[in-house]
Each structure stands twice: as C-alpha cells, then as structure tokens.
Design a protein around this motif. Sequence first.
Motif, PDB file in Angstrom:
ATOM      1  N   GLY A  60      -0.075   2.691  -1.288  1.00  0.00           N
ATOM      2  CA  GLY A  60       0.802   1.603  -0.872  1.00  0.00           C
ATOM      3  C   GLY A  60       2.114   2.112  -0.299  1.00  0.00           C
ATOM      4  O   GLY A  60       2.620   1.562   0.691  1.00  0.00           O
ATOM      5  N   ASN A  61       2.683   3.155  -0.898  1.00  0.00           N
ATOM      6  CA  ASN A  61       3.916   3.736  -0.357  1.00  0.00           C
ATOM      7  C   ASN A  61       3.693   4.270   1.057  1.00  0.00           C
ATOM      8  O   ASN A  61       4.545   4.107   1.936  1.00  0.00           O
ATOM      9  N   LEU A  62       2.549   4.938   1.264  1.00  0.00           N
ATOM     10  CA  LEU A  62       2.273   5.489   2.597  1.00  0.00           C
ATOM     11  C   LEU A  62       2.072   4.371   3.619  1.00  0.00           C
ATOM     12  O   LEU A  62       2.561   4.453   4.757  1.00  0.00           O
ATOM     13  N   VAL A  63       1.324   3.319   3.220  1.00  0.00           N
ATOM     14  CA  VAL A  63       1.054   2.231   4.166  1.00  0.00           C
ATOM     15  C   VAL A  63       2.343   1.484   4.507  1.00  0.00           C
ATOM     16  O   VAL A  63       2.625   1.198   5.678  1.00  0.00           O
ATOM     17  N   SER A  64       3.152   1.141   3.499  1.00  0.00           N
ATOM     18  CA  SER A  64       4.400   0.438   3.776  1.00  0.00           C
ATOM     19  C   SER A  64       5.330   1.289   4.633  1.00  0.00           C
ATOM     20  O   SER A  64       6.013   0.778   5.521  1.00  0.00           O
ATOM     21  N   ASN A  65       5.343   2.586   4.401  1.00  0.00           N
ATOM     22  CA  ASN A  65       6.163   3.494   5.212  1.00  0.00           C
ATOM     23  C   ASN A  65       5.664   3.511   6.650  1.00  0.00           C
ATOM     24  O   ASN A  65       6.445   3.508   7.602  1.00  0.00           O
ATOM     25  N   ALA A  66       4.315   3.540   6.816  1.00  0.00           N
ATOM     26  CA  ALA A  66       3.756   3.563   8.169  1.00  0.00           C
ATOM     27  C   ALA A  66       4.032   2.263   8.906  1.00  0.00           C
ATOM     28  O   ALA A  66       4.367   2.266  10.107  1.00  0.00           O
ATOM     29  N   VAL A  67       3.886   1.129   8.214  1.00  0.00           N
ATOM     30  CA  VAL A  67       4.158  -0.162   8.854  1.00  0.00           C
ATOM     31  C   VAL A  67       5.620  -0.245   9.264  1.00  0.00           C
ATOM     32  O   VAL A  67       5.957  -0.745  10.352  1.00  0.00           O
ATOM     33  N   ARG A  68       6.510   0.247   8.411  1.00  0.00           N
ATOM     34  CA  ARG A  68       7.935   0.167   8.705  1.00  0.00           C
ATOM     35  C   ARG A  68       8.317   1.003   9.924  1.00  0.00           C
ATOM     36  O   ARG A  68       9.265   0.674  10.636  1.00  0.00           O
TER      37      ARG A  68
ATOM     38  N   GLY B 269      10.001   7.021  -1.715  1.00  0.00           N
ATOM     39  CA  GLY B 269       8.572   6.701  -1.698  1.00  0.00           C
ATOM     40  C   GLY B 269       7.682   7.915  -1.512  1.00  0.00           C
ATOM     41  O   GLY B 269       6.709   8.121  -2.255  1.00  0.00           O
ATOM     42  N   LEU B 270       7.983   8.754  -0.512  1.00  0.00           N
ATOM     43  CA  LEU B 270       7.133   9.927  -0.257  1.00  0.00           C
ATOM     44  C   LEU B 270       7.223  10.964  -1.368  1.00  0.00           C
ATOM     45  O   LEU B 270       6.194  11.556  -1.738  1.00  0.00           O
ATOM     46  N   PRO B 271       8.403  11.263  -1.957  1.00  0.00           N
ATOM     47  CA  PRO B 271       8.410  12.153  -3.117  1.00  0.00           C
ATOM     48  C   PRO B 271       7.558  11.637  -4.266  1.00  0.00           C
ATOM     49  O   PRO B 271       6.896  12.419  -4.956  1.00  0.00           O
ATOM     50  N   ILE B 272       7.553  10.324  -4.488  1.00  0.00           N
ATOM     51  CA  ILE B 272       6.709   9.767  -5.543  1.00  0.00           C
ATOM     52  C   ILE B 272       5.241   9.986  -5.213  1.00  0.00           C
ATOM     53  O   ILE B 272       4.426  10.319  -6.081  1.00  0.00           O
TER      54      ILE B 272
ATOM     55  N   ALA C 161      -3.262  -5.884   0.195  1.00  0.00           N
ATOM     56  CA  ALA C 161      -1.914  -6.100  -0.321  1.00  0.00           C
ATOM     57  C   ALA C 161      -0.857  -5.990   0.769  1.00  0.00           C
ATOM     58  O   ALA C 161       0.231  -6.565   0.639  1.00  0.00           O
ATOM     59  N   HIS C 162      -1.114  -5.238   1.833  1.00  0.00           N
ATOM     60  CA  HIS C 162      -0.099  -5.007   2.873  1.00  0.00           C
ATOM     61  C   HIS C 162      -0.437  -5.688   4.197  1.00  0.00           C
ATOM     62  O   HIS C 162       0.292  -5.521   5.179  1.00  0.00           O
ATOM     63  N   ARG C 163      -1.569  -6.403   4.254  1.00  0.00           N
ATOM     64  CA  ARG C 163      -1.967  -6.985   5.542  1.00  0.00           C
ATOM     65  C   ARG C 163      -0.989  -8.072   5.993  1.00  0.00           C
ATOM     66  O   ARG C 163      -0.676  -8.187   7.174  1.00  0.00           O
ATOM     67  N   VAL C 164      -0.480  -8.887   5.052  1.00  0.00           N
ATOM     68  CA  VAL C 164       0.457  -9.948   5.434  1.00  0.00           C
ATOM     69  C   VAL C 164       1.760  -9.342   5.969  1.00  0.00           C
ATOM     70  O   VAL C 164       2.285  -9.756   7.004  1.00  0.00           O
ATOM     71  N   GLY C 165       2.267  -8.319   5.253  1.00  0.00           N
ATOM     72  CA  GLY C 165       3.496  -7.677   5.725  1.00  0.00           C
ATOM     73  C   GLY C 165       3.310  -7.012   7.074  1.00  0.00           C
ATOM     74  O   GLY C 165       4.203  -7.045   7.931  1.00  0.00           O
TER      75      GLY C 165
END
Length: 601
Positions: free
Chosen positions: A497-505, A564-567, A463-467
């Motif tokens: 997903g929240n952790l991965v998107s945060n790490a990519v960002r 994201g991280l609190p969630i 789900a996050h590979r394209v981003g």
Amino acid sequence: MSPRIPLHKRLLVRLLITSGLIAVCSVAATAWLAVATTTQALREEQGQALADDMDVLAELSGYAATHPDWSGAAATVRKLSAQTGRRIALTTSDRRVIADSAPRGTSLPPSAAAAVDPLHTDTYSERGAQIPGIDPRAVGPYRLTDGERVEVDDLARTRQLCFSQHGLRTSLRRAPSGRMYLVDPDSGTTPDYVPDACADGRLNTPTAMEAKASKALMTLARGCLTKAGLSPAYAGLLSVGLGGTDTREPLTGKLGDKEARLAQPCLDQARRTQLDPYVAPAAELFLGTGDTPAVLFDMSPANKAKVIGTAGLVLAVTVAATALVATRLVRPLRALTAAAQQPPELHVRVPVTTRDETGILAAAFNDLTERRERLEAQRKAMVSDIAHELRTPLTNIRGWLEVTRDGVVDPDPALLASLHEESLVLQRVIDDLQDLAAADAGTLRLHREPLRCDELVQQVAAAHRVGAATAGVELRTDIEGEPWLDADPVRMRQALGNLVSNAVRHTPPGGTVTLSARRDGDHVVLDVADTGSGIGPDDLPHVFDRFWRAEKSRSRRTGGSGLGLPIVRHLVAAHGGTAGAASEPGSGSVFTLRLPSGAPP
C-alpha cells in the motif's frame, strides 16, 4: 577491497621471521644438547607421552568398533608404531599375539597398558561418546545402506536450505552410522531453534535399517526385563538415538524411579548383545620396548649447567626479539587508543604512517570516525525533520483552536473537518515513527500464514483504486501463475500500500500504475511500476532514507511524511526479503520486493 601490502611490510611476515629466528636458536640449542647428552637418554628421561597412548587406544578402539575381527589390524598397528616411535602389540586375554610392531619372538612388557574393548570403554571422550561405555563408532546394524544415506543426505541439505532461508546458519556433519545431521557452526551443537517451516520431522524419522535394529533391540531387552520383575511391555519405552547412539534420555521420565533403575541395565545389556557380532573381540594393548625397565638418566652438574645456560640464552634472545617487534607494533596502537579516548564530538582522526595491518587499522578507524560524523549529522537532521513534521499540524490545530476560542471564527463543519485532517496527518507521522522504532528495536511482530499473492495484489489494488481514480491515474494488476508467500498479510498490505500510494502520488493524470506478482525460482517478486516523472540517478540511492524527497519543494501534505519507503524496507527485511528501486528520469519508476516463496496450506 583491502589495499595491497608489500610482502616485507606484512605483520604476519614479520612475526614469522621473528618466530623463525627463535626457532632456529631453539633447534640449534636442542641439537647441541642432544649431541652432548645423547638422544636416547633424553627420550628415556622424558618418559612416555600420555597423549600418544590415548590416541593409540582411541584409534584401536575405533578399529574394533567398525570391524568384526582383528584380521586386518596389523597395518594399523604398524602405522601407529611409526607415528609414535614406540612398540605396539595387541594380544588376546591369554596373551596370544594378534598384531605386533616388534619382530617375532620379542618379549612383551610385564603388564598390559589397557584393554581394547569398544563395548566397555571409558577412554573415548569426544562429543557423542556413550555414557555406558560403548564406543560411539560401534553402530553395527544401525549403519545406513547406500540408498538410505543418499536419501538422508538429501533431507539434511533440504533442511539446511530451509534454515538458511530463515536466516539461520548451520553446518552438516556425518555420524558414524552414515546419518547426516545439522549443527550450529559456532558451538557444534544441534540447533536449539527450528523454524516451523523446517520442522517437517522427515530428517529425524528412522530409516528402515534403523527401525529394524531398534525393533531387534527391544526384543533382546524383553527377557532381561522379565528376569528383573518388570513387564516385557516396558521394552517399548527403551530407545536409542538415530544411528544407534545412546542419547541417555533419563528413563525416569517414562518410568518410576525403581522401574528406571531396573530397566536401564537391561537396555545397556541388550545394546552390547546386539553390537557384539559387529565388533572385534576384546584385546589387551601393550606399549613399550619389552620387559627391560626404562633407563633412568641422572644429569651431571656439567649437563645441568649446559641446559640452564642454553635455556637462559634462548630466553634472552626471545625476550629481546619480542620486545623489539612489540614496541614497533604497539606504538601505532597507542595512537589509536588515545584517539578513541577523545570525546566523541571531536571526531579525532589518526595519522596513517605505515602500510601494514596497523596502517589499514588506522585507515579503518578514520573511516569509522567519518561515518560516525555523518551519522551524527543525519541524526541531527532527522530530529529536525521529526520536529518539523510534528510542528506543522500541531501549529495549525493550535491556531484554529485559539481563534475559535476567541470567537474570531465559528466551529462550523468545514473548520472541524480541517482540524480532523490535520490530526490525521499528525497520527500518520506518529504511526510511521512507531513502526520504524519497532523495526529498529527488533520488536516488529509478524503473524505469518500462507498468503496467496493474487489475493494480496487484488486487495491492495481495491483499497487504492478510488484514490487513483480521483487522481486520474489508472491502477492495473498483472499476476503470473499462483505464487504463494509465508508472510503477515497485514504487514504485506501495508508495504504494498505504501508503494502504490507513493506511485499514485507521483504519477500525473492520465498515467498508469501497475501492480504485478510473479514467481522467480525460490522467491516471489512483487513490482509496483508507474509512468511518472522518474527519479534521477543521484537521488535513486536515497529513496529508502528517512524523510527523503526527490522534490525538496514538495509540501508535506502532498509529498507524504517521507517515512513510507523506509517502512517498506524494514517490513520486507523482517520477512527475509529485499526492497529495491529502478528508475529513468521521464520514464517512470519500478519498486521491487523480493521475498522467499511459501507453500500452499
């Protein structure tokens, strides 16, 4: 850690000293009265203690319930006699002495105090006593063998561990038959709720010894059922609890009212017949000092005056000492009460003037006030952050709509795309706030099912590979073995997903984000590691706080909503796990989720 209190300052020591002084006065007064009026006369005046009689009867009934005869009862009788200071004798129904604490030849009292019969008793009132009058300690053929006890103990401890993994505290207790079972540590009753993962039924399955005894009980009941005009097949509906304890489940749920009334006596009779070889014969219990009537002690006016005067003196000393101690104890408590009654917005503190328990309480009250003040400040800051989060996209949407309405710009696809993006930002903030509100209210619903960690990791990575590729970041996966979770797959994908998107960002182009899963004992560990700039040691404890960002200048659009991280933390906690973070500035960060492992379906 509580501060160390000097021994002479401790509240407990003060109360003990006060109680000791009162006790000394009471003992001295009692001794003086005993000398003046004779100890024997006071004992006869007080009479027999009913509680002691019930304890004696309960212990002798327990002996009879666990022994096939009275051959070794003499030692128990002598022990009880020494404890109560009274004569205790056991005889058969024809007054043939079984055991007697008095010398041989001492005459018995005129009548027995009670009958000791574990199969017909109404004196045992502890939880688990059987309604038809059978002592619950009389288990006979239902007693587990040593091997069965070890097996049941292992099953009970396994179930206790399962309850603990689901956040339920339990204690272990042993029934008279040797069977171990779980109870609520507060109420002492069997837990009402059993998690699905723990309800394997193995602990409640009868052992070979229990099954054999239950089958024999049914056989004994068939003849009685036939005489009562009932079908012998009803014997299969008669049952007792594990360990031979009669749970007294109403037979009306299995039979009609008339059949139940006829069948229940058959079950009771069969139980007594089955247990009879394992218990001692019924016996008569005699208590007292022979057939001499008790001495009636009539106090003289002088002795009455002594009792009243001494009691008044002890009462006066007690009231004076208690008033002195209570006054010193209540003074700081009044100060605490006055401070607690002040308006909350004042955040009033109280002076800490002592080093005892009340001083510690005052210090704890001040700490609570400081925490409340900090929480109030955080609440105000959170409201401000929420308003800012919502105001920014709303302002952009309103501004573009107004200039479009006034004809300044045309509603071309680029403008509509911009407005759509702003609405998505607004929707994301609202969804995150809704998830946090549900978690705070305890209404966050989970739909658990067996979940393979490798599939979970691959789905999140896909789900996050394209981003990640768009940001120039390589997204890797690393899975050890085949770990399983008992979890909600949607919520777990949301958390990862929240952790991965945060790490990519937070990872610069050319960097790497690694999503891994492994088994660690009874837990599964999910890691999301990046090669970004890392988090400073001062900021690391706050990464799971709401609306927190390590880089205060980061924009809301590129830096996320700060929710994201609190969630993630709430979602993992709802699954019975923990979320943590480790980082070194310049070396990247690692976010770790530790959850209880599950079993394959």
